[in-house]
Scaffold this motif. Structure first.
Motif, PDB file in Angstrom:
ATOM      1  N   SER A  55       2.624  -9.396   0.764  1.00 43.90           N
ATOM      2  CA  SER A  55       3.209 -10.656   0.300  1.00 43.90           C
ATOM      3  C   SER A  55       2.165 -11.436  -0.493  1.00 43.90           C
ATOM      4  CB  SER A  55       3.697 -11.488   1.487  1.00 43.90           C
ATOM      5  OG  SER A  55       4.319 -12.684   1.049  1.00 43.90           O
ATOM      6  N   THR A  56       2.445 -11.648  -1.773  1.00 41.42           N
ATOM      7  CA  THR A  56       1.559 -12.423  -2.643  1.00 41.42           C
ATOM      8  C   THR A  56       2.411 -13.427  -3.424  1.00 41.42           C
ATOM      9  OG1 THR A  56       1.735 -11.075  -4.660  1.00 41.42           O
ATOM     10  CG2 THR A  56       0.227 -10.290  -2.935  1.00 41.42           C
ATOM     11  N   ARG A  88      11.336 -15.949  -4.856  1.00 37.29           N
ATOM     12  CA  ARG A  88      10.212 -15.272  -4.215  1.00 37.29           C
ATOM     13  C   ARG A  88       9.654 -16.110  -3.074  1.00 37.29           C
ATOM     14  NH1 ARG A  88       8.408 -14.739  -9.515  1.00 37.29           N
ATOM     15  NH2 ARG A  88       6.381 -15.723  -9.091  1.00 37.29           N
ATOM     16  N   LEU A 114       3.689  -4.691   5.159  1.00 41.17           N
ATOM     17  CA  LEU A 114       4.281  -5.781   4.387  1.00 41.17           C
ATOM     18  C   LEU A 114       3.219  -6.402   3.478  1.00 41.17           C
ATOM     19  CD1 LEU A 114       6.667  -7.718   3.844  1.00 41.17           C
ATOM     20  CD2 LEU A 114       5.908  -9.063   5.808  1.00 41.17           C
ATOM     21  N   THR A 150       6.849  -9.641  -2.854  1.00 43.60           N
ATOM     22  CA  THR A 150       6.970  -9.334  -1.427  1.00 43.60           C
ATOM     23  C   THR A 150       7.525  -7.930  -1.355  1.00 43.60           C
ATOM     24  OG1 THR A 150       7.319 -11.618  -0.705  1.00 43.60           O
ATOM     25  CG2 THR A 150       8.114  -9.873   0.742  1.00 43.60           C
ATOM     26  N   ILE A 208       2.404 -12.048   8.991  1.00 46.18           N
ATOM     27  CA  ILE A 208       2.768 -10.673   8.650  1.00 46.18           C
ATOM     28  C   ILE A 208       2.873  -9.781   9.877  1.00 46.18           C
ATOM     29  CG2 ILE A 208       1.982  -8.597   7.459  1.00 46.18           C
ATOM     30  CD1 ILE A 208       0.922 -10.367   5.250  1.00 46.18           C
ATOM     31  N   ASN A 230       9.657  -8.830  -7.179  1.00 42.39           N
ATOM     32  CA  ASN A 230       8.425  -9.346  -7.774  1.00 42.39           C
ATOM     33  C   ASN A 230       8.722 -10.277  -8.937  1.00 42.39           C
ATOM     34  OD1 ASN A 230       9.067  -7.711  -9.983  1.00 42.39           O
ATOM     35  ND2 ASN A 230       7.648  -6.087  -9.397  1.00 42.39           N
ATOM     36  N   ALA A 289       8.206 -15.346   1.054  1.00 46.88           N
ATOM     37  CA  ALA A 289       6.747 -15.369   1.134  1.00 46.88           C
ATOM     38  C   ALA A 289       6.308 -15.423   2.600  1.00 46.88           C
ATOM     39  CB  ALA A 289       6.193 -16.565   0.374  1.00 46.88           C
ATOM     40  N   GLY A 304      11.305  -4.070  -2.416  1.00 47.84           N
ATOM     41  CA  GLY A 304      10.586  -5.272  -2.793  1.00 47.84           C
ATOM     42  C   GLY A 304      11.221  -6.058  -3.912  1.00 47.84           C
TER      43      GLY A 304
END
Length: 447
Positions: free
Chosen positions: A51-52, A18, A49, A56, A28, A9, A22, A7
């Motif tokens: 994703s925020t 990022r 997965l 990710t 997803i 972040n 996304a 990941g």
């Protein structure tokens, strides 16, 4: 099984980078199916997965700890680099790859809010649960990842109920209100526009609504959803297509949509400023990828903040915060130990299944033999005695062969193992059995 986490972040990558990785919620499950198709070297692998706006992350599990694991790791990195349109080397400079217990620890810390930009923020837990649902829909959520996430949720619940971690955090929404208060002395005299109608916008709008602004409006691509949120807030709903013509009406703009491209451009903001006679606009872009073109920040009368810019507002300090973090980490440590123990036990599942299969074969064969003898009129007690005798002989045969074939160096260990397996501490072994002297033991010795 081996668990992997790959990941990037808010601590390893910028908001723009990022944004390239996304995924909207509806993307997803299809993305996971595509990933599964490419994992030819690990056909039984699992994947989820997350994703925020801040991260990710791919959570994966593969059988064994040998060749499939690096294959899985390499395939995941290649897939993610292609998805984001960046080179493999560039991706690796901004990502972390964790395995086994470290991957579990990371998942537990994320679920508990310890790895968030907002310490202890609760929203990430709901996002992780959504990631699990999407993986289940895609058919990529197996037993191992299911166990990992369920334990993550349990640990997060314990952290929130047993510590004060959530009491020492400032949400993104609260941070946005605090920043706006620094620009406008009285928020009750401001007009606020919310672009989007998702969870983050609803949360932020609730915080602003508590300050009773003069007017509020919601602009959303789907007017019906925008109207629903507007009705809840006592606000006006406007069409997203009318945004550029009405932007000048608002002192505060907060945007968070799932658009892959900016929806508020430099030109639109320049026109709005001209119509406002250079009165300032406070703008918050909570979206990843960005909703507002980054060039807007260069305008003199615009105060634009992104999710990364808010990071300094959501940091807290003090002894209480440190104590809460220490308590949370201790809870997480216990959770990690439990998961690693469960993972280790999973490695014996094939052996356990094979043992049960072999025992069932013996039982079926002996039952068939016994039924035939009973059908011929044989004595029931004699048949049952023979059945149990043959079953026990079959169960002990392999152990006796290994014991008789063991040499002087390995026989003590073999004796100890058989004692634990079959005697269970109920009998004391003869000294001669523990220290063999010259001859192999036979069945009569053990009778």
């Amino acid at each position: 099984m081996t668990v992997l986490t790959l990941g990037l972040n808010h601590t390893t990558a910028t908001v723009d980078l990022r944004g390239r990785f996304a995924f909207a919620v509806d993307q997803i499950a299809p993305a996971l199916k595509t990933l599964r198709e490419q994992l030819t070297g690990a056909p039984q692998s699992e994947a989820a997965l997350l994703s925020t706006c801040n991260r990710t992350e791919l959570y994966m599990a593969a059988a064994g700890a040998g060749k499939p694991v690096p294959q899985l790791r390499h395939a995941a990195i290649d897939w993610l680099s292609r998805t984001g349109g960046v080179s493999r080397d560039e991706l690796l400079r901004h990502t972390y790859v964790l395995e086994g217990g470290q991957a579990a620890r990371h998942a537990f810390r994320v679920a508990s809010g310890l790895d968030s930009m907002v310490l202890g923020e609760p929203q990430i837990l709901g996002q992780m649960k959504q990631a699990v649902r999407e993986a289940d829909t895609a058919g990529t959520l197996g037993t191992t990842l299911h166990q990992l996430f369920q334990r993550s949720f349990a640990v997060a619940k314990e952290v929130r109920t047993s510590t004060e971690i959530g009491a020492h955090s400032i949400s993104m929404a609260a941070a946005a209100v605090r920043l706006a208060s620094q620009l406008f002395e009285d928020l009750s005299k401001t007009r606020v526009l919310f672009v989007g109608a998702g969870e983050m916008i609803e949360l932020t709008a609730t915080h602003f609504a508590a300050r009773s602004p003069r007017a509020m409006a919601v602009a959303n691509r789907t007017l019906e959803r925008g109207e629903k949120l507007a009705a809840h807030l006592g606000a006006q709903a406007i069409r997203l297509a009318d945004l550029s013509q009405r932007l000048h009406e608002f002192d505060i703009v907060v945007s968070c949509t799932a658009s892959s491209l900016p929806i508020i451009g430099l030109g639109a903001v320049e026109r709005a400023l001209k119509a406002r006679k250079r009165r300032p606009i406070f703008m918050v872009d909570l979206a990843v990828p960005r909703d507002i073109e980054p060039e807007v920040a260069r305008l003199d009368d615009v105060y634009l903040y992104t999710v990364d810019d808010l990071s300094t507002m959501v940091q807290t300090a003090g002894e209480k915060r440190q104590a809460a973090v220490a308590q949370a980490e201790a809870i997480i440590d216990t959770g990690v130990q439990g998961f690693v123990h469960w993972l280790d036990q999973r490695s014996t599942v094939p052996l356990i299944q094979a043992l049960h299969g072999q025992a069932d074969q013996w039982r079926t064969a002996e039952l068939t033999r016994a039924r035939k003898l009973l059908a011929k009129g044989e004595d029931v007690d004699a048949v049952l005695d023979a059945l149990t005798h043959r079953l026990t002989q079959k169960m002990l045969h392999g152990a006796m062969v290994e014991l008789h074939s063991a040499d002087a160096h390995t026989r003590p260990q073999m004796v100890a193992a058989l004692s634990r397996l079959f005697l269970r501490g109920e009998a004391v072994l003869p000294t001669d059995l523990q220290r063999p002297r010259g001859r192999l033991l036979n069945d009569e010795d053990l009778a």
